[in-house]
Design a protein around this motif. Structure first.
Motif, mmCIF file in Angstrom:
data_model
loop_
_atom_site.group_PDB
_atom_site.id
_atom_site.type_symbol
_atom_site.label_atom_id
_atom_site.label_comp_id
_atom_site.label_asym_id
_atom_site.label_seq_id
_atom_site.Cartn_x
_atom_site.Cartn_y
_atom_site.Cartn_z
ATOM 1 N N HIS A 30 0.812 -1.227 0.000
ATOM 2 C CA HIS A 30 0.000 0.000 0.000
ATOM 3 C C HIS A 30 0.843 1.274 0.000
ATOM 4 N N ILE A 31 2.126 1.170 0.237
ATOM 5 C CA ILE A 31 2.999 2.343 0.317
ATOM 6 C C ILE A 31 3.294 2.832 -1.089
ATOM 7 N N LYS A 42 10.068 0.498 0.234
ATOM 8 C CA LYS A 42 8.727 0.282 0.791
ATOM 9 C C LYS A 42 8.799 -0.623 2.014
ATOM 10 N N TYR A 69 7.596 0.537 5.688
ATOM 11 C CA TYR A 69 6.633 -0.229 6.474
ATOM 12 C C TYR A 69 7.176 -0.472 7.884
ATOM 13 N N ASN A 122 3.862 5.530 5.155
ATOM 14 C CA ASN A 122 2.964 5.106 4.083
ATOM 15 C C ASN A 122 3.223 5.848 2.764
ATOM 16 N N ARG A 147 4.784 9.656 6.961
ATOM 17 C CA ARG A 147 3.483 9.118 7.370
ATOM 18 C C ARG A 147 2.458 10.211 7.113
#
Length: 103
Positions: free
Chosen positions: A27-28, A72, A76, A81, A101
């Motif tokens: 999702h990043i 990524k 995480y 993100n 973030r």
């Protein structure tokens, strides 16, 4: 005949993507600096990959894609993100990314 096989194998390896991000880091996203203005900067990471296989130089976009996948995973681990490229691809196959973030 053996030399042709080795050359062919090296060419094939040079075209492959070697790194996949961990599923939890999928999702990043990698974004431009202006897209993280209201985000918290958590730090940075320098990812290093393979930009040359034997005598073959790999395409920059493939190397950058792999480096982003490695970054990524680091993001995480830090609770980020978003990633922002902070350097160009270096001769040694490394690149630095800022980790953010965002809400």
């Amino acid at each position: 005949m053996r030399i042709f096989s080795l050359v062919g194998l090296s060419a094939l390896a040079a075209a492959c993507t070697w790194v996949e991000p961990k599923p939890e880091a999928a999702h990043i996203s990698v974004v431009a600096l202006n897209q993280v203005q209201h985000c918290e900067r958590l730090g940075e990471t320098t990812a290093k990959g393979v930009n040359k296989v034997g005598i073959f130089v790999r395409k920059d976009e493939k190397v950058v894609t792999e480096l982003a996948a490695l970054a990524k995973d680091s993001a995480y681990g830090m609770g980020g993100n978003r990633l922002v490229r902070e350097s160009e691809l270096q001769e040694d196959g490394s690149m630095t990314f800022g980790i953010y973030r965002c809400p």
